[in-house]
Design a protein around this motif. Structure first.
Motif, mmCIF file in Angstrom:
data_model
loop_
_atom_site.group_PDB
_atom_site.id
_atom_site.type_symbol
_atom_site.label_atom_id
_atom_site.label_comp_id
_atom_site.label_asym_id
_atom_site.label_seq_id
_atom_site.Cartn_x
_atom_site.Cartn_y
_atom_site.Cartn_z
ATOM 1 N N CYS A 2 0.855 -1.192 0.000
ATOM 2 C CA CYS A 2 0.000 0.000 0.000
ATOM 3 C C CYS A 2 0.885 1.233 0.000
ATOM 4 C CB CYS A 2 -0.895 -0.018 1.243
ATOM 5 S SG CYS A 2 -1.805 1.531 1.485
ATOM 6 N N ALA A 47 3.694 0.355 -7.019
ATOM 7 C CA ALA A 47 3.368 -0.099 -8.373
ATOM 8 C C ALA A 47 4.591 -0.709 -9.048
ATOM 9 C CB ALA A 47 2.820 1.056 -9.203
ATOM 10 N N GLY A 85 4.881 -4.147 -7.790
ATOM 11 C CA GLY A 85 3.857 -5.012 -8.374
ATOM 12 C C GLY A 85 4.091 -5.348 -9.835
ATOM 13 N N THR A 86 4.832 -4.504 -10.536
ATOM 14 C CA THR A 86 5.006 -4.710 -11.980
ATOM 15 C C THR A 86 6.414 -5.145 -12.363
ATOM 16 O OG1 THR A 86 5.530 -2.354 -12.254
ATOM 17 C CG2 THR A 86 3.239 -3.004 -12.595
ATOM 18 N N MET A 138 -2.132 -4.726 -4.780
ATOM 19 C CA MET A 138 -1.550 -3.375 -4.686
ATOM 20 C C MET A 138 -2.636 -2.377 -4.298
ATOM 21 S SD MET A 138 0.722 -3.008 -8.190
ATOM 22 C CE MET A 138 -0.591 -3.538 -9.304
ATOM 23 N N LEU A 195 -2.984 1.690 -4.145
ATOM 24 C CA LEU A 195 -2.233 2.852 -4.620
ATOM 25 C C LEU A 195 -3.035 4.128 -4.375
ATOM 26 C CD1 LEU A 195 -1.119 1.321 -8.076
ATOM 27 C CD2 LEU A 195 0.075 1.205 -5.869
ATOM 28 N N THR A 219 1.439 -9.090 -12.782
ATOM 29 C CA THR A 219 1.017 -7.969 -11.932
ATOM 30 C C THR A 219 -0.238 -8.354 -11.148
ATOM 31 O OG1 THR A 219 1.927 -6.436 -13.552
ATOM 32 C CG2 THR A 219 0.311 -5.551 -12.008
ATOM 33 N N ALA A 223 -5.262 -4.571 -8.345
ATOM 34 C CA ALA A 223 -4.945 -3.262 -7.766
ATOM 35 C C ALA A 223 -6.193 -2.521 -7.330
ATOM 36 C CB ALA A 223 -4.205 -2.414 -8.786
ATOM 37 N N LEU A 246 -7.025 1.557 -6.659
ATOM 38 C CA LEU A 246 -6.461 2.903 -6.818
ATOM 39 C C LEU A 246 -7.455 3.950 -6.349
ATOM 40 C CD1 LEU A 246 -5.829 1.348 -9.900
ATOM 41 C CD2 LEU A 246 -4.272 3.306 -9.906
ATOM 42 N N SER A 253 -3.163 7.947 -12.468
ATOM 43 C CA SER A 253 -3.995 6.777 -12.163
ATOM 44 C C SER A 253 -4.728 6.283 -13.397
ATOM 45 C CB SER A 253 -4.991 7.098 -11.034
ATOM 46 O OG SER A 253 -4.338 7.023 -9.780
ATOM 47 N N LEU A 265 -3.448 -1.640 -16.817
ATOM 48 C CA LEU A 265 -3.946 -2.859 -16.173
ATOM 49 C C LEU A 265 -5.015 -3.504 -17.039
ATOM 50 C CD1 LEU A 265 -4.324 -1.500 -12.509
ATOM 51 C CD2 LEU A 265 -2.676 -3.233 -13.255
ATOM 52 N N PHE A 318 -8.921 -4.545 -11.400
ATOM 53 C CA PHE A 318 -8.652 -3.412 -10.503
ATOM 54 C C PHE A 318 -9.953 -2.766 -10.058
ATOM 55 C CE2 PHE A 318 -8.841 -1.608 -14.728
ATOM 56 C CZ PHE A 318 -9.541 -0.421 -14.578
#
Lengths: 327, 327, 327, 327
Positions: A109, A119, A122-123, A132, A134, A162, A165, A167, A181, A188, A195
């Motif tokens: 986080c 990020a 994660g990638t 993730m 974010l 990945t 996520a 966000l 974002s 993504l 996500f």
């Protein structure tokens, strides 16, 4: 709870662990999800506002929490901060048994620059988190302009490995434009990585929890609409990692080495001798106790209802149970 | 965060303090409210389910939290447990400066038998808490039947010094009948002590947070309707104690002993020499910086915007400010 | 409430108005915001699931609501549906005085194909709404494939006159890919049009309110996480349009033509003769009545407290007030 | 939606019905719960603030709603208002088939004096509602002092036939003391009638929804904490009456008189000839369509996916199905 601080390999890089206690009263919580918090601060600082208050919010959900104070300023030359995060993640998984963590339920986080680092982990990480989170993350390569050293654009790095996520961002963030974002969501989506994203119209950069608690006293840092992000986030985390189990079926999977008051009623009930001894002492229990009771140690049941047995009688029953051999 | 355990006077009575950190980034949080948690367990145990998970939930609100494991079983002869609670409360207030606590914002929060003790502290204590949170509390004298020793009926003890209360209970609690909370509400009302009370129709005794987290794995311990109590409670606490301050007016009340980057911008701005020196170095700030910035140390502002000054330039400015004498 | 149906110019195009009542007891609600609902259905149907239940949800917020059943199937050749929406919007604004609507607070709310039409109205309309609410909207030109006739890609049409928008979508919508909302958000952002957007990870296409109420009985149509959209949406609408006024200052702006019990107390108080007559009859009111009472007609105050005056005495006082001339 | 007004037997007594539409798209909503709203006003008026806005809030939940303007002033001599309520309830149940209401799911909802009447209907009515919702209700006989005529103390009337209740009140209500709700809760508890009760510390009498919408413009009538009552209430109502069904098993219980596109896919699938004809026309459906689709008429499925069949092809398939005889 225990708090532990670990110095990682790089200078001034510290991982602080907040570890909740296990308890025989909470047999459904043997392994907890974990959250690795990466505070923001432009790779020049790690903001306290995005550290402990966020950690506390996740601890209240029952997660083990870690705060990483990663490489900053002249040390923030990529991939050094990423290496810090990889090392932290590896350490968390390596100690997962000791720290009552499910190694496949570790989320990262990060906020702002910490969101960039999250990020990146994660990638691009040699090891990856399982989710993730974010907050108003720096994503685009052009954000390098405000950092002490250039960073990769992480929207370019999304791959099949990945993790999912969550966000959030504000539309009118002037420090880290919402485009960051949006670009990450788009990346993504192209790789079909699930996500959840929330863009709120109003709110300055760096809101953290957007509550008075994290406002530094500034009115502009309190945004009740944006503060909804945390509830949305924990709901998302529990949809990804699952809730702590709470089925009516008591967990009766452990092996018994010796019968006693400290054994779950359901396991005692499986042995006819134990069952008879208990029913003689506590006829109130009845032949078929409530299913809820079956997963609870007999001593706990007795502690809830003090009329059932005196302490002396408890001791006698305990001694009696111990004489019965486990087949 | 720091965790401290203190042994109180009576045998096996332990007060565990969970103390959140202060931070120069959070100048609006110098004194925090505190919550003293008293877990339940029929004066025969202090349930872990009503201890750490509850503490974490209050810590997430920014409160300092204390768990008291008070006198039990043969030691639970009244007023001994009450004395434990009084001692804990006194200790918290005595250390309020060190522990960043507002001594007039200390709530007690007890469940079941712990709710009895909390209500006793609020109505009979030689020292009193500033608010009471009572979860499915034992109130009536007749509850003595299930305790190791007789206790007073605390509904009989409500007086003018009793602080405001928040109560919740379930209608179908068979272990501690709802009549307990109704009787206490009635007694509070007669003395005109304000209270908030929530009675939910369905839910077994001992729900704690009523979430999977505190369910011991039992389905019957998860009641989403009842779980609303905690949100209702924190809203009540902040209406009683007030929110952490977040006004647009920066707090500029402290005395300055030496000018430096660590002084709030507003205080530096009050000195014409400082102002000139800063504007020469950072013309971007402008004559009238944003009001939000005025309450923040200049170093923090610089940390958010790394383009303003290099570390070398920061050092120079800091040295320059230090040479200006405080009148 | 009144319900009115109006046939618009094109065949089978019907606008249904749901108009809440005004009341002298609600003097702060003279003009209401309005919402024009455009149900989805691939320009082949207007789904009942996205019509009345959505209308009711907005009525509960105090908004006037309109459902437009626009041109479908062979009639759905662009810009004919857009013309329907323009006509509806024009009609709403033209009747805003009669219908107690603030003509500058008219939002459009569309789902799926209705979301396409809503976005078209907001970006291409000869007249524009003041806000757009878009549920899993079709945006991209390629969505034409599933419609009876080609439509423009509305992401290409965002201009400076486009009003602020609220969007929600699910990541795994297979019928209308999330790319539609992402592309529209990106287009809004490029033109600096404020928006709020929520992308939830899980949920099929066409969820409407995502509650059992709008589920058609299908489990897959109930998504509690997605159902949060409506609360987020009304919060957004009230941030854009403002809340109904509720200041302590009573509204005393109207002109009085004749004094009577039906005049607000504050206006009566401004006239010394009226004040004296009233105080003689109702000394309980005191020289300085509570500010809340000042904005309420005297008759309403009397209706709340039946002990103040008998009906006969009320009649006498009313007659007396009427004899006092308005200057 | 339809709105109907019915004059009941007594002078000036009017029942207004707000009746939501049924739709073939919502086959899970054939019978709805109903709420009979009784506004307050000291038996001297029926406040608009507690009428339409409350009705709208329940309509948004999918309930049929009725507002009763009952006997007032000199006509409010007991049991005349009770007779009005009984007549309304009888009428609702008698018309339940026409009005799509489940006659065993009719709640009464009253405020202040309307709460007295609601509680009288629940405890003394010759016919009884299935649930009671009581907002700051007058309960005690002593409330007669502020009414035009004496009323019975309904706390004295609770019996075994009394339905479950939801109550809310504010502690500092000076017009109707909280003692009223406490006494009713106590009476319910003695007869073991389940209830939910929320007492909030702060708020004047007569808050209705406690939102700007129902504030008359007065700040004192807006209490966000108290406004939580409505969400708590609808959650309670759906726990008492159950949610609208949404199981994955499609409802296939109706009898088919003729095969056509308007028959549910699951029923068509049960007939091999129909199944073959459909699969020949729409091979995309596959041998085992998604269970969700089985409860939906084939025409609806086609309307969602316009690529499957042209209108001409739909017509042909419909004609073909009609030729297949129902066994």
């Amino acid at each position: 709870m225990k708090i532990q601080s670990v110095n990682l390999s790089n200078t001034n890089v510290i991982l602080t662990a907040y570890l909740l206690d296990s308890s025989p009263e909470m047999p459904n919580i043997k392994q907890r999800p974990a959250v690795l918090v990466l505070p923001g601060g432009g790779y020049r600082a790690c903001s306290d506002r995005e550290a402990e208050p966020v950690a506390m919010a996740f601890l209240a959900e029952g997660y083990q929490v870690f705060i990483l104070r990663y490489s900053l300023n002249q040390h923030a030359v990529f991939p050094r901060p990423l290496n810090d995060a990889e090392e932290a993640l590896t350490l968390i998984r390596a100690n997962s048994a000791d720290w009552s963590i499910d190694p496949q339920k570790v989320a990262v986080c990060g906020f702002s620059a910490g969101g960039h680092l999250a990020a990146a982990l994660g990638t691009m990480g040699s090891t990856r988190p399982n989710a993730m989170i974010l907050g108003y993350p720096c994503i685009l390569e052009e954000m390098s302009d405000i950092f002490p050293a250039p960073v990769p654009g992480v929207d370019q790095e999304v791959d099949e490995l990945t993790p999912p996520a969550f966000l959030f961002h504000t539309f009118d963030d002037r420090r880290v434009p919402v485009q960051n974002s949006l670009a990450f969501a788009d990346a993504l989506n192209r790789k079909n990585i699930p996500f959840e994203m929330h863009i709120f119209p109003t709110g300055t950069h760096g809101l953290s929890l957007a509550r008075p608690l994290t406002s530094s006293g500034l009115q502009s840092m309190v945004e009740p609409v944006v503060a909804q992000w945390f509830g949305l986030c924990t709901r998302w985390v529990s949809s990804v990692f699952g809730e702590f189990p709470s089925s009516i079926e008591p967990v009766l999977d452990e092996e018994v080495h010796e019968y006693s008051l400290d054994v779950k009623l359901g396991l005692l009930w499986n042995n006819e001798q134990c069952k008879k001894l208990i029913l003689d002492a506590i006829p109130e229990l009845g032949e078929t106790p409530h299913p809820d009771a079956m997963g609870v140690p007999l001593r706990t049941i007795l502690s809830y209802d003090g009329d059932l047995l005196t302490e002396e009688e408890q001791k006698q029953l305990n001694d009696g149970l111990k004489t019965i051999s486990v087949i």
